[in-house]
Design a protein around this motif. Structure first.
Motif, PDB file in Angstrom:
ATOM      1  N   TRP A 185       0.829  -1.213   0.000  1.00  0.00           N
ATOM      2  CA  TRP A 185       0.000   0.000   0.000  1.00  0.00           C
ATOM      3  C   TRP A 185       0.859   1.257   0.000  1.00  0.00           C
ATOM      4  O   TRP A 185       0.478   2.280  -0.564  1.00  0.00           O
ATOM      5  CB  TRP A 185      -0.937   0.011   1.202  1.00  0.00           C
ATOM      6  N   ALA A 186       2.030   1.191   0.646  1.00  0.00           N
ATOM      7  CA  ALA A 186       2.898   2.368   0.788  1.00  0.00           C
ATOM      8  C   ALA A 186       3.481   2.815  -0.552  1.00  0.00           C
ATOM      9  O   ALA A 186       3.947   3.948  -0.674  1.00  0.00           O
ATOM     10  CB  ALA A 186       4.012   2.083   1.784  1.00  0.00           C
ATOM     11  N   GLU A 187       3.425   1.955  -1.566  1.00  0.00           N
ATOM     12  CA  GLU A 187       3.880   2.354  -2.906  1.00  0.00           C
ATOM     13  C   GLU A 187       3.047   3.512  -3.439  1.00  0.00           C
ATOM     14  O   GLU A 187       3.492   4.243  -4.314  1.00  0.00           O
ATOM     15  CB  GLU A 187       3.780   1.171  -3.877  1.00  0.00           C
ATOM     16  N   GLY A 188       1.837   3.682  -2.897  1.00  0.00           N
ATOM     17  CA  GLY A 188       0.960   4.747  -3.353  1.00  0.00           C
ATOM     18  C   GLY A 188       1.104   6.051  -2.590  1.00  0.00           C
ATOM     19  O   GLY A 188       0.508   7.057  -2.960  1.00  0.00           O
ATOM     20  N   PRO A 205       5.904  10.537  -2.572  1.00  0.00           N
ATOM     21  CA  PRO A 205       7.296  10.508  -2.092  1.00  0.00           C
ATOM     22  C   PRO A 205       7.612  11.593  -1.057  1.00  0.00           C
ATOM     23  O   PRO A 205       8.391  11.353  -0.130  1.00  0.00           O
ATOM     24  CB  PRO A 205       8.125  10.708  -3.363  1.00  0.00           C
ATOM     25  N   ASP A 206       7.005  12.762  -1.189  1.00  0.00           N
ATOM     26  CA  ASP A 206       7.267  13.848  -0.235  1.00  0.00           C
ATOM     27  C   ASP A 206       6.656  13.580   1.137  1.00  0.00           C
ATOM     28  O   ASP A 206       7.046  14.205   2.127  1.00  0.00           O
ATOM     29  CB  ASP A 206       6.732  15.184  -0.769  1.00  0.00           C
ATOM     30  N   TYR A 221      -1.694  12.573   4.509  1.00  0.00           N
ATOM     31  CA  TYR A 221      -0.708  12.309   3.469  1.00  0.00           C
ATOM     32  C   TYR A 221      -1.433  12.158   2.142  1.00  0.00           C
ATOM     33  O   TYR A 221      -2.655  12.031   2.101  1.00  0.00           O
ATOM     34  CB  TYR A 221       0.144  11.071   3.780  1.00  0.00           C
ATOM     35  N   ARG A 222      -0.667  12.212   1.086  1.00  0.00           N
ATOM     36  CA  ARG A 222      -1.249  12.034  -0.246  1.00  0.00           C
ATOM     37  C   ARG A 222      -1.083  10.583  -0.663  1.00  0.00           C
ATOM     38  O   ARG A 222      -0.002  10.016  -0.537  1.00  0.00           O
ATOM     39  CB  ARG A 222      -0.564  12.962  -1.243  1.00  0.00           C
ATOM     40  N   LEU A 223      -2.176  10.013  -1.153  1.00  0.00           N
ATOM     41  CA  LEU A 223      -2.199   8.620  -1.588  1.00  0.00           C
ATOM     42  C   LEU A 223      -2.700   8.570  -3.027  1.00  0.00           C
ATOM     43  O   LEU A 223      -3.684   9.231  -3.367  1.00  0.00           O
ATOM     44  CB  LEU A 223      -3.124   7.800  -0.672  1.00  0.00           C
ATOM     45  N   MET A 224      -2.014   7.787  -3.849  1.00  0.00           N
ATOM     46  CA  MET A 224      -2.374   7.710  -5.261  1.00  0.00           C
ATOM     47  C   MET A 224      -3.664   6.915  -5.443  1.00  0.00           C
ATOM     48  O   MET A 224      -3.794   5.791  -4.978  1.00  0.00           O
ATOM     49  CB  MET A 224      -1.257   7.065  -6.082  1.00  0.00           C
TER      50      MET A 224
END
Length: 193
Positions: free
Chosen positions: A53-56, A59-60, A83-86
């Motif tokens: 899940w953390a792949e989404g 990066p910042d 946080y921002r999640l894709m």
């Protein structure tokens, strides 16, 4: 008298709730995501499990997100973070993630359960409001170089502008013109004599 929900009713509530739900085991690795999470991410349970899940995570935001999660996990404390999640379409969305430790029947630590909501609209509205406020404050903080004689104002490029023109181009102010009592008296006196 409250009615007990069946196991299938609980499952429906968890899977169809209008929030993203996750669970992590005692190793801090995630082992469950509800249907809403998987739809939001556009990925399978297998892809998201563990740290997939953390792949989404943007990066910042990744390191800060990881630090908060692991620190609270180690201390068994509830956490809340943004946080921002894709999303499935490749667009990053702001997420409010709240996680809490959960315990088994013998009060044995079992891991964490968390829920997330998309707060992008709220974050963007607040950011726009903050930026407008900053612009307004910047306008109010500035000193205006004004001519003592004609009252023209010098712009940052060195050009001189009539007071009304300068203010109307640098703010949302409009002008109506009239005469104060002193100027009216002076104008009448000048015209008469």
């Amino acid at each position: 008298m409250s009615e007990q929900l069946s196991k299938s009713e609980y499952q429906t509530l968890v899977e169809q709730a209008p929030i993203l739900i996750w669970r992590a085991n005692t190793t801090a690795g995630c082992d469950y995501f509800n249907e809403r999470w998987l739809q939001f991410r556009g990925r399978t349970m297998e892809q998201e499990r563990g740290n997939g899940w953390a792949e989404g995570v943007h990066p910042d935001d990744f390191q800060r997100c990881l630090d908060i999660y692991l620190d609270c996990f180690q201390k068994r404390e509830t956490f809340e973070m943004y946080y921002r999640l894709m999303r499935h379409d490749g667009v990053y969305r702001w997420i409010l993630d709240r996680g809490a430790p959960f315990y088994g029947e013998n009060n044995e630590f079992q891991g964490y359960i968390g829920s997330c909501i998309d707060v992008t609209a709220r974050i963007e509205a607040q950011r726009a409001l903050d930026e407008a406020h900053e612009r307004e404050l910047a306008n109010l903080r500035g000193l205006l170089p004004i001519c003592m004689m004609c009252k023209k104002i010098r712009d940052t490029d060195g050009s001189w502008y009539q007071l009304e023109l300068f203010i109307s181009t640098h703010s949302q102010a409009d002008f109506t013109h009239g005469m104060c009592p002193e100027c009216t008296t002076q104008a009448v006196a000048s015209a008469s004599g």
